[in-house]
Design an enzyme around this catalytic site. Structure first.
Site, mmCIF file in Angstrom:
data_model
loop_
_atom_site.group_PDB
_atom_site.id
_atom_site.type_symbol
_atom_site.label_atom_id
_atom_site.label_comp_id
_atom_site.label_asym_id
_atom_site.label_seq_id
_atom_site.Cartn_x
_atom_site.Cartn_y
_atom_site.Cartn_z
ATOM 1 N N LEU A 273 3.990 -0.621 -13.290
ATOM 2 C CA LEU A 273 4.023 0.681 -12.628
ATOM 3 C C LEU A 273 4.171 0.556 -11.122
ATOM 4 O O LEU A 273 4.844 1.376 -10.491
ATOM 5 C CB LEU A 273 2.748 1.463 -12.961
ATOM 6 N N ALA A 274 3.527 -0.416 -10.532
ATOM 7 C CA ALA A 274 3.577 -0.608 -9.078
ATOM 8 C C ALA A 274 3.196 -2.043 -8.774
ATOM 9 O O ALA A 274 2.518 -2.704 -9.570
ATOM 10 C CB ALA A 274 2.641 0.364 -8.371
ATOM 11 N N GLY B 136 1.937 -4.695 -5.440
ATOM 12 C CA GLY B 136 1.472 -4.847 -4.068
ATOM 13 C C GLY B 136 1.465 -6.303 -3.668
ATOM 14 O O GLY B 136 1.980 -7.174 -4.373
ATOM 15 N N GLY B 137 0.856 -6.555 -2.522
ATOM 16 C CA GLY B 137 0.847 -7.929 -2.027
ATOM 17 C C GLY B 137 -0.049 -8.846 -2.806
ATOM 18 O O GLY B 137 0.120 -10.071 -2.753
ATOM 19 N N MET B 138 -1.004 -8.300 -3.548
ATOM 20 C CA MET B 138 -1.962 -9.135 -4.246
ATOM 21 C C MET B 138 -1.877 -9.014 -5.762
ATOM 22 O O MET B 138 -2.196 -9.963 -6.471
ATOM 23 C CB MET B 138 -3.375 -8.759 -3.796
ATOM 24 N N LYS C 35 -4.468 -3.864 -13.711
ATOM 25 C CA LYS C 35 -4.121 -4.465 -12.432
ATOM 26 C C LYS C 35 -4.209 -5.981 -12.574
ATOM 27 O O LYS C 35 -5.284 -6.555 -12.724
ATOM 28 C CB LYS C 35 -5.061 -3.982 -11.333
ATOM 29 N N ASP D 75 -9.063 0.223 3.263
ATOM 30 C CA ASP D 75 -7.630 0.216 2.985
ATOM 31 C C ASP D 75 -7.190 1.598 2.485
ATOM 32 O O ASP D 75 -6.358 1.707 1.579
ATOM 33 C CB ASP D 75 -7.294 -0.854 1.947
#
Length: 472
Positions: free
Chosen positions: A17-18, A20-22, A43, A146
């Site tokens: 779905l998405a 990120g950097g991690m 995740k 964040d």
């Protein structure tokens, strides 16, 4: 081409779905026992970081901290899995879109009531995190650090939720930030965070004010190609009011946003809840249902694609359920059907009343077995009583049970006399003597004071004797 699902433990990872950097967030499915399943968001930590103890520790911190935050405006963490060289968090799946994508797809300033509704939900979720306590009731002092449009999910139900506490800082956290390493997105960092000074809940208030400013103006507050220039502008604290770029924004909203963006933490709102209450008093909030409709219109394409993926997962889950049910049905058919319990004729009344009237495998229909059993037992006891009564007439063997013999053994009363109507005598009067009774009719013993007669000898038992059913 859709990514092939991969099963790890009791979870199946599907479409991403998405990213990120991690970590990357996947659409997933919980595969429970007996066909139970549930759509979740997973995740998954990037493989390059899965071997780094610092990143692994930070990742686990997210699960530990988020599990202590229980609020409708925070995406809950359901599970954490470390298996087969993988590490991932299982979160509740939210049908909606990140505020960053909504803002980019909309392409213009969002209406003030809609922004106010999203901002109030975001601030209430942050306040819940700031107020979270451990199992001993001690404050965790969580700071998200964040807060950005990427971590605000706006659902089709119109409710906004805060997610991603991956780099949150708590006083008793396990993992500590490496010295000199700045974590977070520069464009949403408060001045004290850039200066590596102590952060608290007011740091999140600053980042939330940046999110509100950008949603109202459809522009980036600190847009610079050079990170150094961006940091310098943040530290200067020179920010325009939203109404200077978008006429029509109420002055009360201007004042709230500018107070949240104050460079000095002491000049900001003391808490996220205080800023949320200020917005509620300053502007009318758009109803959640209307916000949900706006999300469906703006993100129609991505939501439709995601809904199709979820439908595919659910279809596969139903197939699994059907397979399990088929297996259980075949297993049940292979078992021998149990014999229904049948009461013996030697059961007493108490035993018969305790018999089970249901047997496994029978269809649940109205069961009349208890009534039949009671009727049989009462009939047997009635016959036994007649036989016993006949024994009191001199020890004669019981006669065959017929309607006539039953009439002879019955007590002659005006209501129960069974003689023929043609020969029935007139009713007795007070002055006339009672007519002589037939010789075979048993008379009721007179109420005298004579000693009772000795019991008659026990007759010889024959096959028609039912006296053995009477209770001693």
């Amino acid at each position: 081409m859709a990514e092939a699902p991969r099963t790890i433990g009791r979870y199946a990872l599907h479409t991403a779905l998405a990213s990120g950097g991690m970590a990357t967030v996947h659409l997933g499915r919980l595969l429970g026992p007996v066909g139970f399943s549930r759509t979740v968001a997973i995740k998954r930590l990037h493989a390059s970081f899965a071997q780094d103890p610092d990143f692994v520790s930070m990742f686990l911190d997210e699960a530990r901290l988020a599990a202590r935050i229980r609020h409708p405006n925070v995406v809950p963490v359901l599970d954490v899995v470390a298996l087969e060289g993988e590490l991932f968090l299982v979160m509740e799946y939210v049908q909606g879109e990140a505020l960053s994508r909504l803002r980019r797809s909309f392409g213009k300033p969002i209406a003030v009531p809609v922004v106010a509704r999203i901002a109030v939900d975001m601030l209430n979720g942050l306040h819940a995190a700031h107020e979270a306590k451990n199992e001993r009731g001690e404050p965790l002092d969580i700071v998200h650090r964040d807060v950005s449009p990427h971590n605000i999910l706006v659902g089709v139900d119109g409710i906004s939720r805060v997610t991603d506490f991956g780099i949150a800082k708590a006083e008793n956290r396990i993992q500590t930030t490496r010295e000199g390493q700045i974590k977070g997105k520069l464009a949403y960092m408060a001045p004290e965070q850039l200066r590596e000074r102590a952060v608290d809940r007011r740091t999140d208030v600053y980042a939330a004010a940046v999110v509100v400013w950008e949603a109202l103006t459809a522009k980036k507050l600190f847009a610079r190609d050079d990170p150094g220039a961006m940091v310098a502008r943040i530290l200067e604290g020179n920010v325009q009011r939203p109404s200077a770029l978008v006429p029509g924004i109420p002055s009360e909203v201007d004042a709230i946003v500018m107070q949240g963006l104050a460079a000095n933490p002491d000049a900001r709102f003391a808490s996220a809840q205080e800023m949320a209450l200020a917005l509620e008093h300053a502007v009318r909030l758009e109803p959640a249902a209307r916000v949900g409709q706006w999300v469906e219109q703006v993100a129609a394409s991505s939501l439709t694609e995601r809904a199709a993926a979820v439908a595919d997962l659910e279809t596969a889950s139903h197939s699994s359920v059907d397979s399990v049910r088929s297996f259980m049905r075949e297993a049940s058919q292979s078992l021998p059907a149990p014999e229904p319990e049948r009461p013996s004729s030697t059961h007493s009344v108490a035993q018969v009343s305790s018999l089970s009237v249901d047997s496994p495998g029978e269809t649940k229909t109205p069961n009349r077995r208890p009534l039949v059993l009671v009727a049989v037992v009462l009939g047997v006891l009635g016959i036994a009583a007649v036989v016993a009564l006949s024994r009191t007439s001199g020890g004669r063997a019981p006669e065959p049970i017929t309607a006539a013999s039953s009439a002879k053994t019955a007590e002659p009363t005006p209501e129960t006399t069974l003689q023929p109507l043609a020969s029935a005598p007139p009713p007795p009067s007070a002055s006339a003597p009672a007519p002589e009774q037939p010789a075979k009719v048993v008379h009721r013993p007179a109420a005298t004071h004579k000693p009772p007669a000795p019991p008659p000898p026990e007759p010889t038992k024959n096959p028609s004797d039912f006296s053995n059913l009477t209770r001693e």
